[in-house]
Scaffold this motif. Structure first.
Motif, PDB file in Angstrom:
ATOM      1  N   PHE A 637      79.201  41.900  24.851  1.00  0.00           N
ATOM      2  CA  PHE A 637      78.430  42.007  26.086  1.00  0.00           C
ATOM      3  C   PHE A 637      78.806  43.306  26.786  1.00  0.00           C
ATOM      4  O   PHE A 637      79.972  43.556  27.073  1.00  0.00           O
ATOM      5  CB  PHE A 637      78.751  40.793  26.974  1.00  0.00           C
ATOM      6  N   ARG A 638      77.828  44.169  27.028  1.00  0.00           N
ATOM      7  CA  ARG A 638      78.087  45.476  27.623  1.00  0.00           C
ATOM      8  C   ARG A 638      77.249  45.631  28.895  1.00  0.00           C
ATOM      9  O   ARG A 638      76.156  46.204  28.859  1.00  0.00           O
ATOM     10  CB  ARG A 638      77.773  46.601  26.642  1.00  0.00           C
ATOM     11  N   PRO A 639      77.753  45.126  30.017  1.00  0.00           N
ATOM     12  CA  PRO A 639      76.993  45.239  31.268  1.00  0.00           C
ATOM     13  C   PRO A 639      76.940  46.678  31.760  1.00  0.00           C
ATOM     14  O   PRO A 639      77.786  47.508  31.399  1.00  0.00           O
ATOM     15  CB  PRO A 639      77.786  44.359  32.240  1.00  0.00           C
ATOM     16  N   LEU A 640      75.935  46.963  32.568  1.00  0.00           N
ATOM     17  CA  LEU A 640      75.848  48.263  33.217  1.00  0.00           C
ATOM     18  C   LEU A 640      76.973  48.354  34.235  1.00  0.00           C
ATOM     19  O   LEU A 640      77.029  47.575  35.185  1.00  0.00           O
ATOM     20  CB  LEU A 640      74.484  48.424  33.904  1.00  0.00           C
ATOM     21  N   LYS A 641      77.908  49.276  34.028  1.00  0.00           N
ATOM     22  CA  LYS A 641      79.052  49.400  34.930  1.00  0.00           C
ATOM     23  C   LYS A 641      79.503  50.844  34.950  1.00  0.00           C
ATOM     24  O   LYS A 641      78.813  51.733  34.437  1.00  0.00           O
ATOM     25  CB  LYS A 641      80.184  48.463  34.486  1.00  0.00           C
ATOM     26  N   THR A 642      80.648  51.090  35.519  1.00  0.00           N
ATOM     27  CA  THR A 642      81.163  52.451  35.620  1.00  0.00           C
ATOM     28  C   THR A 642      82.224  52.688  34.551  1.00  0.00           C
ATOM     29  O   THR A 642      82.662  51.770  33.869  1.00  0.00           O
ATOM     30  CB  THR A 642      81.783  52.691  37.008  1.00  0.00           C
ATOM     31  N   GLU A 643      82.649  53.954  34.448  1.00  0.00           N
ATOM     32  CA  GLU A 643      83.674  54.300  33.463  1.00  0.00           C
ATOM     33  C   GLU A 643      85.058  53.837  33.897  1.00  0.00           C
ATOM     34  O   GLU A 643      85.937  53.628  33.066  1.00  0.00           O
ATOM     35  CB  GLU A 643      83.698  55.821  33.247  1.00  0.00           C
ATOM     36  N   GLU A 644      85.285  53.719  35.203  1.00  0.00           N
ATOM     37  CA  GLU A 644      86.598  53.355  35.754  1.00  0.00           C
ATOM     38  C   GLU A 644      87.696  54.290  35.246  1.00  0.00           C
ATOM     39  O   GLU A 644      88.763  53.867  34.820  1.00  0.00           O
ATOM     40  CB  GLU A 644      86.943  51.897  35.433  1.00  0.00           C
ATOM     41  N   LYS A 645      87.397  55.593  35.307  1.00  0.00           N
ATOM     42  CA  LYS A 645      88.366  56.593  34.845  1.00  0.00           C
ATOM     43  C   LYS A 645      89.537  56.710  35.812  1.00  0.00           C
ATOM     44  O   LYS A 645      90.688  56.863  35.383  1.00  0.00           O
ATOM     45  CB  LYS A 645      87.669  57.947  34.689  1.00  0.00           C
ATOM     46  N   TYR A 646      89.235  56.664  37.098  1.00  0.00           N
ATOM     47  CA  TYR A 646      90.281  56.804  38.112  1.00  0.00           C
ATOM     48  C   TYR A 646      90.406  55.589  39.026  1.00  0.00           C
ATOM     49  O   TYR A 646      91.440  55.387  39.648  1.00  0.00           O
ATOM     50  CB  TYR A 646      89.999  58.028  38.999  1.00  0.00           C
ATOM     51  N   VAL A 647      89.334  54.792  39.136  1.00  0.00           N
ATOM     52  CA  VAL A 647      89.285  53.681  40.084  1.00  0.00           C
ATOM     53  C   VAL A 647      88.854  52.421  39.355  1.00  0.00           C
ATOM     54  O   VAL A 647      87.911  52.447  38.555  1.00  0.00           O
ATOM     55  CB  VAL A 647      88.293  53.977  41.234  1.00  0.00           C
ATOM     56  N   ASN A 648      89.541  51.318  39.606  1.00  0.00           N
ATOM     57  CA  ASN A 648      89.073  50.012  39.123  1.00  0.00           C
ATOM     58  C   ASN A 648      87.989  49.520  40.067  1.00  0.00           C
ATOM     59  O   ASN A 648      88.257  49.266  41.247  1.00  0.00           O
ATOM     60  CB  ASN A 648      90.223  49.009  39.071  1.00  0.00           C
ATOM     61  N   ILE A 649      86.770  49.420  39.553  1.00  0.00           N
ATOM     62  CA  ILE A 649      85.641  49.037  40.388  1.00  0.00           C
ATOM     63  C   ILE A 649      85.617  47.524  40.564  1.00  0.00           C
ATOM     64  O   ILE A 649      85.588  46.775  39.587  1.00  0.00           O
ATOM     65  CB  ILE A 649      84.311  49.526  39.792  1.00  0.00           C
ATOM     66  N   GLU A 650      85.642  47.083  41.814  1.00  0.00           N
ATOM     67  CA  GLU A 650      85.568  45.656  42.101  1.00  0.00           C
ATOM     68  C   GLU A 650      84.134  45.173  41.933  1.00  0.00           C
ATOM     69  O   GLU A 650      83.183  45.876  42.288  1.00  0.00           O
ATOM     70  CB  GLU A 650      86.025  45.384  43.542  1.00  0.00           C
ATOM     71  N   GLN A 651      83.987  43.981  41.388  1.00  0.00           N
ATOM     72  CA  GLN A 651      82.648  43.411  41.265  1.00  0.00           C
ATOM     73  C   GLN A 651      82.144  43.057  42.653  1.00  0.00           C
ATOM     74  O   GLN A 651      82.780  42.329  43.407  1.00  0.00           O
ATOM     75  CB  GLN A 651      82.656  42.164  40.383  1.00  0.00           C
ATOM     76  N   GLU A 652      80.991  43.610  42.980  1.00  0.00           N
ATOM     77  CA  GLU A 652      80.415  43.348  44.299  1.00  0.00           C
ATOM     78  C   GLU A 652      79.826  41.953  44.326  1.00  0.00           C
ATOM     79  O   GLU A 652      79.178  41.519  43.378  1.00  0.00           O
ATOM     80  CB  GLU A 652      79.354  44.400  44.630  1.00  0.00           C
ATOM     81  N   LYS A 653      80.042  41.275  45.425  1.00  0.00           N
ATOM     82  CA  LYS A 653      79.574  39.896  45.573  1.00  0.00           C
ATOM     83  C   LYS A 653      78.360  39.847  46.489  1.00  0.00           C
ATOM     84  O   LYS A 653      78.268  40.622  47.425  1.00  0.00           O
ATOM     85  CB  LYS A 653      80.700  39.014  46.146  1.00  0.00           C
TER      86      LYS A 653
END
Length: 653
Positions: A637-653
Motif C-alpha cells: 500500500f503506497r498512499p500519497l504522502k511526503t518524503e519525510e526527509k527532514y520532518v516526520n509528517i503527522e497524519q492530519e485528522k
C-alpha cells in the motif's frame, strides 16, 4: 492482526478545489491514488465517459520543482563546504509536524531571494578561485624564468635575434652539443630533472638553420610580452594573490553566515518534495476546466475519519465521496496490501516485507511468527549483559525523533532485548560472566537438553504452520487440500510424538501402537487425497506418493532448529573466552590495555551475535515456517504522502 480491509474511494469535486484536495489527501497519508487511465476492466467507464480527457502533462511543473530542489541541495552543500568554520550550521532538528503547517509557513519568494543571495556569493567565490588558479599557474611559470635579465620586447639589434625556449631534460645534452658545434650562444635560465629553460642568441642569417635544430629537438618556445622583468612580475602576482586570499576569507565569512538559514532551506526542500509527489500523480486522475475526479484505495475503517476531515477542510457541500467493495478483478490484479498489527507486533512487519507481503485475502504471518522469533533471537544471543545494553541503547535512541525506518528498527531491537535478557538469565551469562547462581540450563552440561528444547520449539512452529495451511485451505473452501496440506501432516507429527513417548519414555506398547496407527493413517490420507481430487487416479496416486516423500524435508527442517542451540552456546563461550584471556593479564595490563581489549572483543561478539541471530532467526521463519503455508506476492500500500526527509509528517485528522 491481519491484512487491513480496503475499499475503493471515489471523490468528485469542482476543478478549483483540486490542489487543495490533493494537499489534504497527502496530509492525511491514508489514500493511494489509482491510475484511472490504466487499462483494466474496472476503468472501462473512463474510456466511455471521459474519452476526450487525456492525462495532464506535468513535465514543465516537475522540471521547475526539480530545478529548485537541485538549487537547494547545491546551496546547502556550498554553504557547508565553503563557509567559515567559525559559523555553526543550524541543521533542521528532526521533529514532527503536519504538512498543512509546513506549507502555510513556506514562502517561495523568500526562498528564491535566499538562493539568489547564495548564488551571488558562489559566483564571487568561484571567480576568486579562478583568478587565484590563473595567477598560481602564471607564478609557477615565471618562477622558472625569474633569472631572465632582459625584456624581449626591448631587444632590438639589426643583425642578431633571440629565442626563449624549453627543452626536455633527457635531450638537453645532445641539443647542447649541437649548439656548441654550431657555435651558437646560449644561456641556461632554469633547469630541473624534467626541463631546461634557456635563451638562445643567433645571427639572423642563421635563422633557418636554428629553426631546423629547434624543430629537430621539439623545443617549446616561450613568449614573454610583459613590460617588467619576470622577477618584478612575480612580486606583482604575489601581491595580487594576497589580496585575493584576503577577499576569499571575507567571502568565506559571508558564506558561513548563511549557515543560519540552512534550517529554512531544508524545510523548503521538504515542502517541495511534497509538491513533487503530488505532481507525479497528476496523470492518474480526471481533471478539466470544470470537474475533478479521482479514485483511490484506503482502509475501510478510516473512511469516516477521511470523510469528516475533508468535509471540514473543503466543505461537505463542495465534494462527493463514496466507497465501494473491490471487485474480484481488482482483488486479483490491483488492490494493495496494508498490514494491521498491535504495536508490539508492528516492528516485525519489516521481516514479512523483506520476504513478501501477503496477498489481500491471504493470512498475515507476522503475528504468528513474532513469538517464535522472540524466543529464537533471545536463545541465540542469550546474554543478559548484551540484552541490557541493547535495551538501554534503543531506549535512548527512541527518546529522540528518528526517521520512520530507523524508529521501527530501533523498536524492533528494543523488543528483542527482553528475550535476550531472559535467556541470558536462564543460561546464567552476563557479558560471559556467571551471575553467581546455578543456571537453569548450563551451556556446558545441558547441551543435549538445549538441543531437545530447540527441536521442540521447531516442532511447535511447524505444527502451527501446518494448521495455518489447513486454515487457508478451509477459507478457500478447499477442504481436501486442508487435509493433505495440513491436518494429515499434523497427524503424522502427533503420531510420531505419541509413538516415541510410548516406546522410549513410558514403555507403553498400546500408546506406541496408537501413535504408529495415527501416523500411518495420516500418511495414507496424504496419498489418497490427491487421488480423490484428480481425474486420473494414477496421476493422483503418484502426486500423493511424491507429497509423502516430502517427509524427508521435515526431518531437515527440524535439524535446522538445532542452530538455536549451536549459536547460543557459541556466543556465550566466545564471551567467556574473551574474559579468560583478559583475566590472564597482569593487574596493570588488565586495567589498562585489558579494558580496551574487552570493549573491542565484546563489541565484535555483540555485533556478530546480533547479526547471526537476526539472519538465522529470519531464515527459520522464511524456510521452515513460511514454506508450510505462505505464498506472498502482495503489492504494498503506497498512499500519497511526503518524503519525510527532514520532518516526520503527522497524519492530519
Amino acid at each position: 492482526m491481519a491484512v487491513s480491509k480496503m475499499s475503493k474511494l471515489t471523490l468528485i469535486a469542482q476543478e478549483g478545489y483540486s490542489e487543495q484536495i490533493l494537499s489534504a489527501i497527502q496530509g492525511f497519508q491514508g489514500v493511494e491514488i489509482r491510475d484511472l487511465f490504466q487499462q483494466t476492466v474496472s476503468n472501462d467507464w473512463v474510456e466511455k465517459y471521459f474519452k476526450e480527457i487525456a492525462p495532464l502533462p506535468s513535465q514543465d511543473e516537475l522540471s521547475k520543482i526539480d530545478h529548485q530542489l537541485e538549487q537547494i541541495t547545491h546551496a546547502i552543500q556550498f554553504v557547508e563546504h565553503h563557509g567559515s568554520s567559525r559559523e555553526k550550521g543550524l541543521h533542521l532538528k528532526r521533529r514532527q509536524a503536519s504538512l498543512k503547517l509546513l506549507e502555510e509557513n513556506f514562502d517561495e519568494s523568500a526562498l528564491l531571494s535566499e538562493l539568489t543571495s547564495i548564488q551571488t556569493l558562489e559566483q564571487q567565490f568561484t571567480e576568486n578561485n579562478e583568478k587565484q588558479r590563473t595567477l598560481h599557474e602564471r607564478e609557477a611559470l615565471l618562477q622558472k624564468w625569474q633569472a631572465l635579465d632582459f625584456l624581449p620586447r626591448d631587444f632590438s639589434l639589426h643583425s642578431v635575434n633571440y629565442f626563449l625556449g624549453t627543452a626536455d631534460a633527457s635531450a638537453w645534452e645532445t641539443f647542447e652539443q649541437q649548439l656548441k658545434e654550431k657555435q651558437l650562444h646560449y644561456e641556461i635560465v632554469y633547469s630541473d630533472e624534467y626541463t631546461v629553460n634557456f635563451v638562445l642568441v643567433y645571427l639572423k642569417a642563421e635563422r633557418t638553420e636554428v629553426q631546423e635544430l629547434l624543430h629537430q629537438f621539439s623545443i617549446v618556445a616561450f613568449t614573454y610580452k610583459e613590460t617588467h622583468l619576470p622577477k618584478a612580475e612575480l612580486t606583482t602576482i604575489q601581491k595580487a594573490l594576497l589580496e585575493l586570499v584576503a577577499d576569499q576569507k571575507r567571502l568565506a565569512r559571508l558564506i558561513g553566515q548563511k549557515k543560519i538559514i540552512i534550517e529554512n532551506l531544508e524545510t523548503a526542500e521538504e515542502v517541495l518534495l511534497a509538491h513533487k509527489n503530488r505532481w507525479l500523480i497528476h496523470d492518474r486522475f480526471i481533471k478539466d476546466d470544470r470537474v475533478f475526479l479521482l479514485q483511490g484505495w484506503l482502509e475501510t475503517e478510516s473512511f469516516k475519519n477521511f470523510e469528516a476531515f475533508m468535509a471540514e477542510l473543503i466543505g461537505k457541500e463542495n465534494l462527493y465521496l463514496e466507497i465501494e467493495e473491490p471487485t474480484n478483478v481488482e482483488i486479483t490484479e490491483e488492490i494493495p496490501t496494508k498490514l494491521k498489527n498491535h504495536a508490539l507486533v508492528k516492528p516485525f512487519e519489516m521481516l514479512t516485507e523483506m520476504y513478501s507481503l501477503p496477498k489481500y485475502h491471504e493470512v498475515d504471518p507476522t503475528p504468528w511468527f513474532m513469538p517464535f522469533y522472540l524466543v529464537f533471537f533471545g536463545m541465540m544471543v542469550a546474554d543478559a549483559g548484551y540484552g541490557a545494553l541493547m535495551l538501554v541503547a534503543t531506549t535512548i535512541a527512541l527518546r529522540t525523533i528518528l526517521p520512520r525506518g530507523m524508529e521501527r528498527f530501533a523498536r524492533f531491537f528494543q523488543i528483542l532485548a527482553v528475550p535476550t535478557i531472559m535467556w541470558g538469565l536462564i543460561y546464567n551469562s552476563f557479558f560471559g560472566y556467571s551471575l553467581g547462581y546455578p543456571p537453569i540450563l548450563s551451556t556446558s552440561e545441558d547441551v543435549i537438553s538445549i538441543l531437545i528444547l530447540s527441536i521442540v520449539f521447531g516442532v511447535i512452529q511447524i505444527f502451527i504452520g501446518l494448521g495455518l495451511a489447513a486454515k487457508e485451505n478451509i477459507k478457500a473452501k478447499n477442504y481436501l487440500g486442508a487435509v493433505s496440506d495440513g491436518f494429515a501432516w499434523q497427524g503424522i507429527m502427533i503420531g510420531a510424538i505419541i509413538g516415541g513417548l510410548g516406546k522410549m519414555l513410558l514403555n507403553n506398547q498400546s500408546l506406541f501402537l496408537v501413535g504408529v496407527g495415527l501416523a500411518v493413517f495420516s500418511a495414507v490420507m496424504i496419498i489418497i487425497t490427491p487421488m480423490i481430487q484428480s481425474k486420473s487416479k494414477i496421476k493422483g496416486l503418484a502426486k500423493g506418493a511424491y507429497s509423502l516423500y516430502g517427509i524427508t524435508g521435515y526431518i531437515g527442517d527440524l535439524v535446522s532448529y538445532t542452530r538455536l542451540m549451536a549459536l547460543g552456546i557459541s556466543g556465550g563461550s566466545i564471551a567467556a573466552a574473551f574474559n579468560m584471556l583478559v583475566g590472564y593479564m597482569p593487574p596493570i595490563a588488565r586495567f589498562s590495555v585489558g579494558i580496551v581489549l574487552m570493549l573491542a572483543l565484546h563489541g565484535l561478539n555483540i555485533f556478530l551475535s546480533l547479526l547471526s541471530a537476526y539472519v538465522h532467526g529470519a531464515r527459520l521463519q522464511y524456510v521452515e515456517f513460511f514454506g508450510k503455508f505462505y505464498e506472498g506476492g502482495g503489492r504494498a500500500f503506497r498512499p500519497l504522502k511526503t518524503e519525510e526527509k527532514y520532518v516526520n509528517i503527522e497524519q492530519e485528522k
